[in-house]
Design a protein around this motif. Structure first.
Motif, PDB file in Angstrom:
ATOM      1  N   ALA A 156       3.279  -3.428   5.980  1.00  0.00           N
ATOM      2  CA  ALA A 156       2.246  -3.435   5.015  1.00  0.00           C
ATOM      3  C   ALA A 156       0.790  -3.768   5.446  1.00  0.00           C
ATOM      4  O   ALA A 156      -0.058  -3.288   5.326  1.00  0.00           O
ATOM      5  CB  ALA A 156       2.709  -4.205   3.740  1.00  0.00           C
ATOM      6  N   ARG A 157       0.848  -5.080   6.467  1.00  0.00           N
ATOM      7  CA  ARG A 157      -0.367  -5.415   6.980  1.00  0.00           C
ATOM      8  C   ARG A 157      -0.991  -4.425   7.948  1.00  0.00           C
ATOM      9  O   ARG A 157      -2.362  -4.582   7.867  1.00  0.00           O
ATOM     10  CB  ARG A 157       0.059  -6.803   7.575  1.00  0.00           C
ATOM     11  CG  ARG A 157      -1.297  -7.487   7.963  1.00  0.00           C
ATOM     12  CD  ARG A 157      -0.810  -8.827   8.600  1.00  0.00           C
ATOM     13  NE  ARG A 157       0.012  -8.680  10.089  1.00  0.00           N
ATOM     14  CZ  ARG A 157       0.617  -9.603  10.568  1.00  0.00           C
ATOM     15  NH1 ARG A 157       0.550 -10.874  10.185  1.00  0.00           N
ATOM     16  NH2 ARG A 157       1.089  -9.483  11.709  1.00  0.00           N
ATOM     17  N   GLU A 158      -0.208  -3.581   8.426  1.00  0.00           N
ATOM     18  CA  GLU A 158      -0.693  -2.489   9.377  1.00  0.00           C
ATOM     19  C   GLU A 158      -1.016  -1.134   8.679  1.00  0.00           C
ATOM     20  O   GLU A 158      -1.259  -0.550   9.228  1.00  0.00           O
ATOM     21  CB  GLU A 158       0.394  -2.175  10.463  1.00  0.00           C
ATOM     22  CG  GLU A 158       0.779  -3.560  11.509  1.00  0.00           C
ATOM     23  CD  GLU A 158      -0.420  -3.628  12.144  1.00  0.00           C
ATOM     24  OE1 GLU A 158      -1.368  -2.855  12.446  1.00  0.00           O
ATOM     25  OE2 GLU A 158      -0.618  -4.941  12.828  1.00  0.00           O
ATOM     26  N   GLY A 159      -0.880  -1.172   7.397  1.00  0.00           N
ATOM     27  CA  GLY A 159      -1.172   0.045   6.609  1.00  0.00           C
ATOM     28  C   GLY A 159      -0.063   0.973   6.204  1.00  0.00           C
ATOM     29  O   GLY A 159      -0.330   2.032   6.081  1.00  0.00           O
ATOM     30  N   HIS A 160       1.185   0.783   6.633  1.00  0.00           N
ATOM     31  CA  HIS A 160       2.332   1.581   6.539  1.00  0.00           C
ATOM     32  C   HIS A 160       3.220   1.258   5.329  1.00  0.00           C
ATOM     33  O   HIS A 160       4.132   1.886   5.114  1.00  0.00           O
ATOM     34  CB  HIS A 160       3.310   1.533   7.757  1.00  0.00           C
ATOM     35  CG  HIS A 160       2.592   2.166   9.092  1.00  0.00           C
ATOM     36  ND1 HIS A 160       3.143   1.964  10.318  1.00  0.00           N
ATOM     37  CD2 HIS A 160       1.385   3.082   9.139  1.00  0.00           C
ATOM     38  CE1 HIS A 160       2.350   2.752  11.247  1.00  0.00           C
ATOM     39  NE2 HIS A 160       1.329   3.406  10.370  1.00  0.00           N
ATOM     40  N   MET A 161       2.795   0.178   4.706  1.00  0.00           N
ATOM     41  CA  MET A 161       3.455  -0.069   3.256  1.00  0.00           C
ATOM     42  C   MET A 161       2.021  -0.388   2.401  1.00  0.00           C
ATOM     43  O   MET A 161       1.116  -0.631   2.802  1.00  0.00           O
ATOM     44  CB  MET A 161       4.540  -1.206   3.400  1.00  0.00           C
ATOM     45  CG  MET A 161       5.587  -0.937   4.470  1.00  0.00           C
ATOM     46  SD  MET A 161       6.912   0.397   3.804  1.00  0.00           S
ATOM     47  CE  MET A 161       7.910  -0.827   2.600  1.00  0.00           C
ATOM     48  N   PRO A 162       2.467  -0.300   0.969  1.00  0.00           N
ATOM     49  CA  PRO A 162       1.690  -1.020  -0.021  1.00  0.00           C
ATOM     50  C   PRO A 162       1.105  -2.196   0.401  1.00  0.00           C
ATOM     51  O   PRO A 162       1.857  -2.896   0.781  1.00  0.00           O
ATOM     52  CB  PRO A 162       2.268  -0.924  -1.170  1.00  0.00           C
ATOM     53  CG  PRO A 162       3.643   0.302  -0.786  1.00  0.00           C
ATOM     54  CD  PRO A 162       3.943  -0.086   0.247  1.00  0.00           C
ATOM     55  N   ASP A 163      -0.232  -2.282  -0.224  1.00  0.00           N
ATOM     56  CA  ASP A 163      -1.057  -3.634   0.622  1.00  0.00           C
ATOM     57  C   ASP A 163      -0.258  -4.698  -0.119  1.00  0.00           C
ATOM     58  O   ASP A 163      -0.407  -5.696   0.172  1.00  0.00           O
ATOM     59  CB  ASP A 163      -2.400  -3.366  -0.176  1.00  0.00           C
ATOM     60  CG  ASP A 163      -3.269  -2.519   0.856  1.00  0.00           C
ATOM     61  OD1 ASP A 163      -2.592  -2.295   1.824  1.00  0.00           O
ATOM     62  OD2 ASP A 163      -4.240  -2.066   0.242  1.00  0.00           O
ATOM     63  N   ILE A 164       0.010  -4.580  -1.379  1.00  0.00           N
ATOM     64  CA  ILE A 164       0.925  -5.930  -2.143  1.00  0.00           C
ATOM     65  C   ILE A 164       1.959  -6.463  -1.144  1.00  0.00           C
ATOM     66  O   ILE A 164       1.980  -7.708  -1.225  1.00  0.00           O
ATOM     67  CB  ILE A 164       1.394  -5.548  -3.662  1.00  0.00           C
ATOM     68  CG1 ILE A 164       1.866  -6.681  -4.296  1.00  0.00           C
ATOM     69  CG2 ILE A 164       2.390  -4.500  -3.449  1.00  0.00           C
ATOM     70  CD1 ILE A 164       0.621  -7.810  -4.644  1.00  0.00           C
ATOM     71  N   LEU A 165       2.458  -5.657  -0.650  1.00  0.00           N
ATOM     72  CA  LEU A 165       3.607  -6.208   0.504  1.00  0.00           C
ATOM     73  C   LEU A 165       3.109  -7.073   1.523  1.00  0.00           C
ATOM     74  O   LEU A 165       3.641  -7.853   2.356  1.00  0.00           O
ATOM     75  CB  LEU A 165       4.624  -5.077   0.915  1.00  0.00           C
ATOM     76  CG  LEU A 165       5.128  -4.408  -0.200  1.00  0.00           C
ATOM     77  CD1 LEU A 165       6.184  -3.242   0.363  1.00  0.00           C
ATOM     78  CD2 LEU A 165       5.948  -5.150  -1.287  1.00  0.00           C
ATOM     79  N   SER A 166       1.840  -7.030   2.005  1.00  0.00           N
ATOM     80  CA  SER A 166       1.173  -7.694   2.981  1.00  0.00           C
ATOM     81  C   SER A 166       0.736  -9.127   2.416  1.00  0.00           C
ATOM     82  O   SER A 166      -0.051  -9.703   3.298  1.00  0.00           O
ATOM     83  CB  SER A 166       0.090  -6.793   3.529  1.00  0.00           C
ATOM     84  OG  SER A 166      -0.920  -6.609   2.722  1.00  0.00           O
TER      85      SER A 166
END
Length: 468
Positions: free
Chosen positions: A316-326
Protein backbone atom coordinates in the motif's frame (compact mmCIF):
# COMPACT_ATOMS: atom_id res chain seq x y z
CA UNK A 1 -6.18 13.57 10.38
CA UNK A 2 -4.48 16.60 8.98
CA UNK A 3 -2.47 16.16 5.82
CA UNK A 4 0.30 18.16 7.49
CA UNK A 5 0.67 15.67 10.30
CA UNK A 6 4.20 14.29 10.59
CA UNK A 7 4.39 10.79 9.25
CA UNK A 8 4.77 7.94 11.69
CA UNK A 9 7.40 5.22 11.78
CA UNK A 10 7.01 1.65 13.01
CA UNK A 11 9.25 0.92 15.99
CA UNK A 12 12.42 -1.17 15.64
CA UNK A 13 11.52 -3.67 18.36
CA UNK A 14 12.91 -6.86 16.81
CA UNK A 15 16.31 -8.02 18.01
CA UNK A 16 18.35 -11.16 17.32
CA UNK A 17 16.38 -13.45 19.67
CA UNK A 18 12.97 -12.19 18.57
CA UNK A 19 14.06 -12.25 14.92
CA UNK A 20 15.14 -15.86 15.28
CA UNK A 21 11.83 -16.67 16.94
CA UNK A 22 9.86 -15.10 14.06
CA UNK A 23 11.60 -17.41 11.59
CA UNK A 24 11.54 -20.56 13.71
CA UNK A 25 8.04 -20.20 15.20
CA UNK A 26 6.59 -19.44 11.76
CA UNK A 27 8.13 -22.65 10.42
CA UNK A 28 7.34 -24.94 13.36
CA UNK A 29 3.60 -25.04 12.80
CA UNK A 30 1.40 -28.06 12.40
CA UNK A 31 3.41 -29.27 9.37
CA UNK A 32 5.97 -31.37 11.24
CA UNK A 33 3.13 -33.03 13.16
CA UNK A 34 1.20 -33.94 9.99
CA UNK A 35 3.32 -33.64 6.80
CA UNK A 36 5.39 -36.84 7.35
CA UNK A 37 2.23 -38.73 6.35
CA UNK A 38 2.00 -36.94 2.96
CA UNK A 39 5.74 -37.14 2.26
CA UNK A 40 5.87 -40.87 3.00
CA UNK A 41 2.69 -41.51 1.01
CA UNK A 42 4.09 -39.80 -2.11
CA UNK A 43 7.72 -40.94 -2.00
CA UNK A 44 6.92 -44.48 -0.83
CA UNK A 45 9.81 -45.39 1.51
CA UNK A 46 11.22 -44.26 4.88
CA UNK A 47 14.77 -43.81 3.59
CA UNK A 48 13.67 -41.63 0.70
CA UNK A 49 11.41 -39.59 3.01
CA UNK A 50 14.40 -38.79 5.26
CA UNK A 51 16.38 -37.75 2.17
CA UNK A 52 13.49 -35.45 1.15
CA UNK A 53 13.45 -33.86 4.62
CA UNK A 54 17.23 -33.40 4.66
CA UNK A 55 17.32 -31.96 1.14
CA UNK A 56 14.42 -29.63 1.94
CA UNK A 57 16.21 -28.33 5.01
CA UNK A 58 19.42 -27.79 3.03
CA UNK A 59 17.51 -26.07 0.20
CA UNK A 60 15.66 -23.73 2.57
CA UNK A 61 18.87 -22.93 4.46
CA UNK A 62 20.63 -21.94 1.22
CA UNK A 63 17.59 -19.95 0.07
CA UNK A 64 17.46 -18.17 3.46
CA UNK A 65 21.11 -17.17 3.17
CA UNK A 66 20.44 -15.77 -0.32
CA UNK A 67 17.49 -13.82 1.05
CA UNK A 68 19.70 -12.56 3.88
CA UNK A 69 22.00 -10.95 1.29
CA UNK A 70 18.96 -9.54 -0.53
CA UNK A 71 17.66 -8.11 2.74
CA UNK A 72 20.95 -6.34 3.49
CA UNK A 73 21.24 -4.89 -0.02
CA UNK A 74 17.57 -3.79 -0.20
CA UNK A 75 17.05 -2.94 3.47
CA UNK A 76 13.27 -2.49 3.29
CA UNK A 77 10.33 -4.46 4.65
CA UNK A 78 8.12 -6.43 2.28
CA UNK A 79 10.18 -9.52 1.47
CA UNK A 80 9.66 -10.91 -2.02
CA UNK A 81 7.33 -8.06 -2.95
CA UNK A 82 9.86 -5.28 -2.39
CA UNK A 83 12.72 -7.30 -3.92
CA UNK A 84 10.71 -8.00 -7.08
CA UNK A 85 9.61 -4.36 -7.21
CA UNK A 86 13.19 -3.04 -6.98
CA UNK A 87 14.74 -5.51 -9.43
CA UNK A 88 12.01 -6.64 -11.86
CA UNK A 89 9.54 -3.76 -11.87
CA UNK A 90 6.05 -2.75 -10.88
CA UNK A 91 3.92 -5.16 -13.01
CA UNK A 92 5.67 -8.27 -11.65
CA UNK A 93 5.51 -6.92 -8.08
CA UNK A 94 1.79 -6.22 -8.40
CA UNK A 95 1.11 -9.74 -9.70
CA UNK A 96 2.95 -11.06 -6.66
CA UNK A 97 1.00 -8.98 -4.15
CA UNK A 98 -2.26 -9.70 -5.99
CA UNK A 99 -1.90 -13.47 -5.66
CA UNK A 100 -0.20 -13.26 -2.26
CA UNK A 101 -2.82 -11.17 -0.47
CA UNK A 102 -5.92 -12.69 -2.07
CA UNK A 103 -4.89 -16.34 -1.98
CA UNK A 104 -1.53 -17.41 -0.58
CA UNK A 105 -1.37 -15.47 2.69
CA UNK A 106 -5.10 -15.71 3.44
CA UNK A 107 -5.20 -19.43 2.63
CA UNK A 108 -2.10 -20.08 4.72
CA UNK A 109 -3.49 -18.21 7.72
CA UNK A 110 -6.89 -19.89 7.43
CA UNK A 111 -5.31 -23.33 7.00
CA UNK A 112 -3.08 -22.85 10.06
CA UNK A 113 -6.04 -21.62 12.11
CA UNK A 114 -8.08 -24.63 11.02
CA UNK A 115 -5.24 -26.95 12.02
CA UNK A 116 -5.11 -25.25 15.43
CA UNK A 117 -8.85 -25.75 15.89
CA UNK A 118 -8.79 -29.41 14.81
CA UNK A 119 -6.01 -30.22 17.29
CA UNK A 120 -7.78 -28.38 20.10
CA UNK A 121 -11.03 -30.33 19.72
CA UNK A 122 -9.42 -33.67 18.77
CA UNK A 123 -9.21 -35.02 22.36
CA UNK A 124 -12.94 -34.32 22.78
CA UNK A 125 -13.93 -36.33 19.69
CA UNK A 126 -11.66 -39.39 19.76
CA UNK A 127 -13.97 -41.70 17.80
CA UNK A 128 -15.96 -39.27 15.64
CA UNK A 129 -14.90 -36.28 13.53
CA UNK A 130 -15.43 -32.92 15.23
CA UNK A 131 -18.41 -30.83 14.03
CA UNK A 132 -17.30 -28.64 11.13
CA UNK A 133 -19.11 -25.58 12.48
CA UNK A 134 -17.36 -25.85 15.85
CA UNK A 135 -13.95 -26.25 14.21
CA UNK A 136 -14.44 -23.24 11.93
CA UNK A 137 -15.76 -21.06 14.73
CA UNK A 138 -12.71 -21.91 16.85
CA UNK A 139 -10.43 -21.22 13.86
CA UNK A 140 -12.11 -17.84 13.34
CA UNK A 141 -11.66 -17.07 17.04
CA UNK A 142 -7.94 -17.89 16.74
CA UNK A 143 -7.54 -15.52 13.76
CA UNK A 144 -9.38 -12.72 15.57
CA UNK A 145 -7.32 -13.27 18.73
CA UNK A 146 -4.00 -13.09 16.88
CA UNK A 147 -5.20 -10.06 14.89
CA UNK A 148 -6.20 -8.23 18.07
CA UNK A 149 -2.85 -8.93 19.74
CA UNK A 150 -0.90 -7.71 16.72
CA UNK A 151 -3.03 -4.57 16.39
CA UNK A 152 -2.65 -3.67 20.06
CA UNK A 153 1.06 -4.29 20.58
CA UNK A 154 3.96 -5.32 18.38
CA UNK A 155 6.09 -6.00 21.44
CA UNK A 156 3.54 -8.39 22.96
CA UNK A 157 3.22 -10.33 19.67
CA UNK A 158 7.01 -10.68 19.51
CA UNK A 159 7.31 -11.85 23.13
CA UNK A 160 4.53 -14.38 22.56
CA UNK A 161 6.50 -15.74 19.59
CA UNK A 162 9.56 -16.29 21.78
CA UNK A 163 7.55 -18.12 24.46
CA UNK A 164 5.75 -20.36 21.97
CA UNK A 165 9.03 -21.17 20.21
CA UNK A 166 10.50 -22.35 23.53
CA UNK A 167 7.47 -24.60 24.07
CA UNK A 168 7.69 -25.92 20.48
CA UNK A 169 11.35 -26.85 20.89
CA UNK A 170 10.52 -28.64 24.15
CA UNK A 171 7.76 -30.74 22.55
CA UNK A 172 9.90 -31.61 19.52
CA UNK A 173 12.74 -32.69 21.82
CA UNK A 174 10.25 -34.87 23.74
CA UNK A 175 9.40 -36.63 20.47
CA UNK A 176 13.05 -36.91 19.43
CA UNK A 177 14.19 -38.32 22.79
CA UNK A 178 11.06 -40.44 23.28
CA UNK A 179 11.86 -42.46 20.19
CA UNK A 180 15.40 -43.42 21.26
CA UNK A 181 14.46 -46.61 23.18
CA UNK A 182 12.38 -47.76 20.19
CA UNK A 183 15.22 -46.91 17.78
CA UNK A 184 17.47 -49.50 19.45
CA UNK A 185 14.74 -52.14 19.21
CA UNK A 186 13.55 -51.41 15.67
CA UNK A 187 16.73 -50.41 13.85
CA UNK A 188 16.76 -53.83 12.20
CA UNK A 189 13.01 -53.93 11.54
CA UNK A 190 11.25 -50.66 10.69
CA UNK A 191 14.33 -49.18 9.06
CA UNK A 192 15.62 -52.22 7.19
CA UNK A 193 15.35 -52.06 3.40
CA UNK A 194 14.58 -48.39 4.00
CA UNK A 195 14.61 -47.46 0.29
CA UNK A 196 12.47 -50.36 -0.86
CA UNK A 197 9.36 -49.17 -2.70
CA UNK A 198 10.69 -45.68 -3.43
CA UNK A 199 8.57 -43.84 -6.02
CA UNK A 200 10.93 -42.12 -8.45
CA UNK A 201 8.33 -40.50 -10.71
CA UNK A 202 9.10 -36.81 -11.23
CA UNK A 203 5.61 -35.76 -10.15
CA UNK A 204 5.84 -37.83 -6.94
CA UNK A 205 9.22 -36.32 -6.07
CA UNK A 206 7.91 -32.80 -6.75
CA UNK A 207 4.75 -33.28 -4.67
CA UNK A 208 6.83 -34.82 -1.85
CA UNK A 209 9.02 -31.73 -1.82
CA UNK A 210 5.96 -29.46 -1.84
CA UNK A 211 4.47 -31.27 1.17
CA UNK A 212 7.79 -31.22 3.01
CA UNK A 213 8.58 -27.60 2.15
CA UNK A 214 5.16 -26.67 3.50
CA UNK A 215 6.54 -27.57 6.94
CA UNK A 216 9.34 -25.03 6.38
CA UNK A 217 6.92 -22.25 5.37
CA UNK A 218 7.88 -19.02 7.11
CA UNK A 219 11.62 -19.26 6.43
CA UNK A 220 11.59 -15.82 4.76
CA UNK A 221 9.22 -14.02 7.15
CA UNK A 222 11.95 -11.96 8.82
CA UNK A 223 12.66 -10.37 5.42
CA UNK A 224 9.10 -9.02 5.50
CA UNK A 225 9.81 -6.89 8.60
CA UNK A 226 13.38 -5.73 7.94
CA UNK A 227 12.61 -2.10 8.83
CA UNK A 228 11.49 -3.17 12.32
CA UNK A 229 14.66 -5.24 12.86
CA UNK A 230 17.46 -3.56 14.78
CA UNK A 231 20.78 -3.64 12.92
CA UNK A 232 19.42 -5.80 10.05
CA UNK A 233 22.81 -5.96 8.34
CA UNK A 234 23.99 -8.06 11.31
CA UNK A 235 20.89 -9.60 12.85
CA UNK A 236 19.20 -10.81 9.66
CA UNK A 237 22.02 -13.19 8.60
CA UNK A 238 22.63 -14.26 12.22
CA UNK A 239 18.95 -15.07 12.82
CA UNK A 240 18.92 -17.19 9.65
CA UNK A 241 22.11 -19.01 10.64
CA UNK A 242 20.62 -19.87 14.05
CA UNK A 243 17.05 -20.70 13.05
CA UNK A 244 17.55 -22.78 9.91
CA UNK A 245 20.04 -25.42 11.17
CA UNK A 246 18.11 -25.68 14.45
CA UNK A 247 14.74 -26.33 12.76
CA UNK A 248 16.24 -28.70 10.17
CA UNK A 249 18.00 -30.76 12.86
CA UNK A 250 14.81 -30.94 14.96
CA UNK A 251 12.75 -32.02 11.94
CA UNK A 252 15.20 -34.81 11.08
CA UNK A 253 15.35 -36.07 14.68
CA UNK A 254 11.56 -36.05 14.93
CA UNK A 255 11.19 -37.97 11.66
CA UNK A 256 13.71 -40.57 12.82
CA UNK A 257 11.68 -40.93 16.02
CA UNK A 258 8.47 -41.37 14.01
CA UNK A 259 10.14 -44.12 11.97
CA UNK A 260 11.53 -45.78 15.08
CA UNK A 261 8.12 -46.00 16.77
CA UNK A 262 5.75 -46.39 13.81
CA UNK A 263 5.91 -48.60 10.75
CA UNK A 264 5.83 -46.93 7.31
CA UNK A 265 2.28 -48.25 6.88
CA UNK A 266 1.18 -46.64 10.17
CA UNK A 267 2.71 -43.32 9.11
CA UNK A 268 1.01 -43.41 5.70
CA UNK A 269 -2.37 -44.25 7.24
CA UNK A 270 -2.22 -41.49 9.87
CA UNK A 271 -3.14 -37.88 9.08
CA UNK A 272 -1.81 -36.78 12.49
CA UNK A 273 1.47 -38.65 12.86
CA UNK A 274 2.48 -36.97 16.12
CA UNK A 275 -0.80 -37.93 17.78
CA UNK A 276 -0.41 -41.55 16.61
CA UNK A 277 3.15 -41.49 17.94
CA UNK A 278 1.93 -40.03 21.25
CA UNK A 279 -0.76 -42.69 21.68
CA UNK A 280 1.86 -45.41 21.20
CA UNK A 281 4.63 -43.93 23.35
CA UNK A 282 2.85 -41.81 25.95
CA UNK A 283 -0.26 -43.94 26.40
CA UNK A 284 -3.01 -42.03 28.17
CA UNK A 285 -0.87 -38.89 27.94
CA UNK A 286 -0.94 -39.05 24.16
CA UNK A 287 -3.38 -36.12 24.07
CA UNK A 288 -0.38 -33.89 24.87
CA UNK A 289 0.67 -34.24 21.23
CA UNK A 290 -2.63 -32.65 20.18
CA UNK A 291 -1.87 -29.78 22.55
CA UNK A 292 1.66 -29.51 21.15
CA UNK A 293 0.37 -29.41 17.57
CA UNK A 294 -2.25 -26.80 18.49
CA UNK A 295 0.32 -24.63 20.27
CA UNK A 296 2.71 -24.88 17.32
CA UNK A 297 -0.08 -23.95 14.93
CA UNK A 298 -0.97 -20.91 17.06
CA UNK A 299 2.65 -19.78 17.09
CA UNK A 300 2.90 -20.23 13.34
CA UNK A 301 -0.36 -18.30 12.92
CA UNK A 302 1.02 -15.43 15.00
CA UNK A 303 4.32 -15.30 13.10
CA UNK A 304 2.66 -15.60 9.69
CA UNK A 305 0.09 -12.93 10.56
CA UNK A 306 2.81 -10.59 11.85
CA UNK A 307 4.77 -10.76 8.59
CA UNK A 308 1.81 -11.11 6.20
CA UNK A 309 0.24 -7.88 7.42
CA UNK A 310 3.54 -6.04 6.86
CA UNK A 311 3.70 -7.15 3.20
CA UNK A 312 0.23 -5.71 2.63
CA UNK A 313 1.30 -2.53 4.46
CA UNK A 314 4.41 -2.09 2.28
CA UNK A 315 2.46 -2.74 -0.95
CA UNK A 316 0.00 0.00 0.00
CA UNK A 317 2.88 2.34 0.77
CA UNK A 318 4.22 1.72 -2.75
CA UNK A 319 0.80 2.48 -4.30
CA UNK A 320 -0.25 -1.10 -5.12
CA UNK A 321 -2.98 -1.26 -2.47
CA UNK A 322 -5.44 1.33 -1.09
CA UNK A 323 -3.75 4.18 0.82
CA UNK A 324 -5.52 3.38 4.07
CA UNK A 325 -3.55 0.12 4.32
CA UNK A 326 -0.25 2.06 4.42
CA UNK A 327 -1.14 3.80 7.68
CA UNK A 328 -0.30 3.06 11.31
CA UNK A 329 -2.09 3.70 14.58
CA UNK A 330 -1.05 7.09 15.96
CA UNK A 331 -0.46 5.78 19.50
CA UNK A 332 0.37 2.08 19.20
CA UNK A 333 2.42 2.43 15.98
CA UNK A 334 1.07 -0.82 14.55
CA UNK A 335 -0.07 -1.18 10.91
CA UNK A 336 -3.61 -1.91 12.10
CA UNK A 337 -5.49 -1.23 8.82
CA UNK A 338 -3.33 -3.75 6.93
CA UNK A 339 -3.73 -6.26 9.75
CA UNK A 340 -7.51 -5.78 9.80
CA UNK A 341 -7.68 -6.23 6.01
CA UNK A 342 -5.60 -9.42 6.23
CA UNK A 343 -7.94 -10.68 8.95
CA UNK A 344 -11.05 -9.98 6.85
CA UNK A 345 -9.72 -11.81 3.79
CA UNK A 346 -8.60 -14.78 5.90
CA UNK A 347 -12.03 -15.08 7.51
CA UNK A 348 -13.70 -15.03 4.10
CA UNK A 349 -11.39 -17.79 2.84
CA UNK A 350 -12.13 -19.78 6.00
CA UNK A 351 -15.83 -20.14 5.07
CA UNK A 352 -15.49 -22.73 2.25
CA UNK A 353 -12.51 -24.36 3.96
CA UNK A 354 -11.18 -26.37 0.97
CA UNK A 355 -7.55 -25.55 1.65
CA UNK A 356 -5.60 -28.65 0.70
CA UNK A 357 -6.25 -28.43 -3.03
CA UNK A 358 -5.61 -24.67 -3.07
CA UNK A 359 -2.34 -25.11 -1.15
CA UNK A 360 -1.18 -27.88 -3.50
CA UNK A 361 -1.84 -25.87 -6.64
CA UNK A 362 -0.49 -22.57 -5.32
CA UNK A 363 2.72 -24.06 -3.88
CA UNK A 364 4.26 -24.04 -7.33
CA UNK A 365 3.41 -20.34 -7.73
CA UNK A 366 5.27 -19.55 -4.50
CA UNK A 367 8.39 -21.11 -5.97
CA UNK A 368 7.73 -19.25 -9.22
CA UNK A 369 8.03 -15.95 -7.35
CA UNK A 370 11.00 -17.22 -5.30
CA UNK A 371 12.66 -17.84 -8.65
CA UNK A 372 11.97 -14.26 -9.75
CA UNK A 373 13.43 -12.94 -6.48
CA UNK A 374 16.59 -15.03 -6.86
CA UNK A 375 16.90 -13.89 -10.47
CA UNK A 376 16.86 -10.34 -9.09
CA UNK A 377 19.69 -11.24 -6.68
CA UNK A 378 21.74 -12.60 -9.59
CA UNK A 379 21.02 -9.40 -11.52
CA UNK A 380 22.30 -7.27 -8.64
CA UNK A 381 25.40 -9.43 -8.23
CA UNK A 382 26.30 -9.23 -11.92
CA UNK A 383 25.12 -5.76 -12.92
CA UNK A 384 25.59 -3.86 -9.66
CA UNK A 385 28.55 -5.45 -7.88
CA UNK A 386 29.49 -2.15 -6.19
CA UNK A 387 26.32 -1.93 -4.09
CA UNK A 388 27.08 -2.04 -0.33
CA UNK A 389 26.81 -5.65 0.85
CA UNK A 390 27.24 -6.15 4.60
CA UNK A 391 26.64 -9.85 3.94
CA UNK A 392 26.95 -11.83 0.73
CA UNK A 393 26.84 -15.42 -0.48
CA UNK A 394 28.77 -17.11 -3.32
CA UNK A 395 26.96 -16.67 -6.64
CA UNK A 396 26.63 -20.44 -7.02
CA UNK A 397 24.09 -20.58 -4.15
CA UNK A 398 21.32 -18.48 -5.77
CA UNK A 399 21.96 -20.32 -9.04
CA UNK A 400 21.40 -23.70 -7.33
CA UNK A 401 18.20 -22.55 -5.61
CA UNK A 402 16.95 -20.98 -8.85
CA UNK A 403 17.43 -24.27 -10.69
CA UNK A 404 15.56 -26.12 -7.95
CA UNK A 405 12.75 -23.54 -8.12
CA UNK A 406 12.47 -24.12 -11.87
CA UNK A 407 12.26 -27.87 -11.24
CA UNK A 408 9.58 -27.48 -8.56
CA UNK A 409 7.51 -25.24 -10.83
CA UNK A 410 7.78 -27.36 -13.98
CA UNK A 411 7.99 -30.94 -12.64
CA UNK A 412 4.33 -31.38 -11.63
CA UNK A 413 3.11 -29.70 -14.83
CA UNK A 414 5.30 -31.72 -17.23
CA UNK A 415 4.94 -35.11 -15.53
CA UNK A 416 1.24 -34.90 -14.70
CA UNK A 417 -0.38 -31.86 -16.39
CA UNK A 418 -3.68 -30.84 -14.83
CA UNK A 419 -6.12 -28.14 -15.87
CA UNK A 420 -5.99 -26.63 -12.36
CA UNK A 421 -2.44 -25.39 -12.99
CA UNK A 422 -3.76 -23.44 -15.96
CA UNK A 423 -6.53 -21.95 -13.82
CA UNK A 424 -4.02 -20.85 -11.19
CA UNK A 425 -1.76 -19.29 -13.83
CA UNK A 426 -4.71 -17.46 -15.40
CA UNK A 427 -5.74 -16.17 -11.97
CA UNK A 428 -2.27 -14.75 -11.30
CA UNK A 429 -2.06 -12.98 -14.66
CA UNK A 430 -5.64 -11.72 -14.34
CA UNK A 431 -4.09 -9.16 -11.99
CA UNK A 432 -3.09 -7.25 -15.13
CA UNK A 433 -6.77 -6.35 -15.57
CA UNK A 434 -6.62 -4.49 -12.25
CA UNK A 435 -3.06 -3.18 -12.62
CA UNK A 436 -3.46 -1.35 -15.93
CA UNK A 437 -6.44 0.92 -15.13
CA UNK A 438 -6.12 1.33 -11.36
CA UNK A 439 -2.34 1.27 -10.76
CA UNK A 440 -0.69 2.31 -14.04
CA UNK A 441 -3.27 4.91 -15.10
CA UNK A 442 -4.35 5.67 -11.51
CA UNK A 443 -8.10 5.64 -12.16
CA UNK A 444 -9.57 5.92 -8.70
CA UNK A 445 -13.20 6.74 -7.91
CA UNK A 446 -13.62 9.86 -5.79
CA UNK A 447 -15.51 7.92 -3.14
CA UNK A 448 -12.29 6.03 -2.27
CA UNK A 449 -10.67 9.25 -1.02
CA UNK A 450 -13.69 10.01 1.16
CA UNK A 451 -13.63 6.46 2.52
CA UNK A 452 -9.93 6.81 3.32
CA UNK A 453 -10.51 9.99 5.35
CA UNK A 454 -13.41 8.35 7.22
CA UNK A 455 -11.35 5.26 8.06
CA UNK A 456 -8.42 7.43 9.18
CA UNK A 457 -10.63 9.14 11.72
CA UNK A 458 -12.42 5.96 12.77
CA UNK A 459 -9.25 3.85 13.17
CA UNK A 460 -7.05 6.70 14.47
CA UNK A 461 -4.32 6.09 11.91
CA UNK A 462 -1.92 8.29 9.94
CA UNK A 463 0.51 7.75 7.03
CA UNK A 464 3.67 5.88 7.99
CA UNK A 465 7.03 6.21 6.30
CA UNK A 466 10.01 3.91 5.93
CA UNK A 467 12.48 3.22 8.70
CA UNK A 468 15.78 3.94 6.96
Amino acid sequence: MSGKMEKLKLKCEIGLISGTSIIASSMIGSGIFMSPHSVMENIGSPGASLVIWACSGLLITIASLCYAEMGTVICESGGDYIYILRTTGQPAAFLFIYSNVLVQTSTTLSGIALSFAINIVAPLYEDDPAPEVAVKCLAAAAILTVATMNCLSTRFAIKLNVLILAANIFFLLVIAVGGLPFLVQTCTFNLQHSFEGTNLHINSIGISFFQCLWSFSGWNHLNCVTEELSHPEVNLPRAVMIAMPMVTALYLLVNVSYLAVLTPREIMSSTAVAVTWGNKVLGRWGWLMSVAAALSAFGSLNGSFFSGGRVCFVAAREGHMPDILSMAHVHRLTPSPALIFTTAVSLIVLIPGDFQSIINYFSFTAWFFYGITLSGLLYLKIKKPDLPRPYKVPIILPIVVLLVAVFLVLAPIIDDPQIEYLYVTLFIFSGIIIYVPFIHFKIFPGILNKLTVFLQLFLEVAPAEKNL
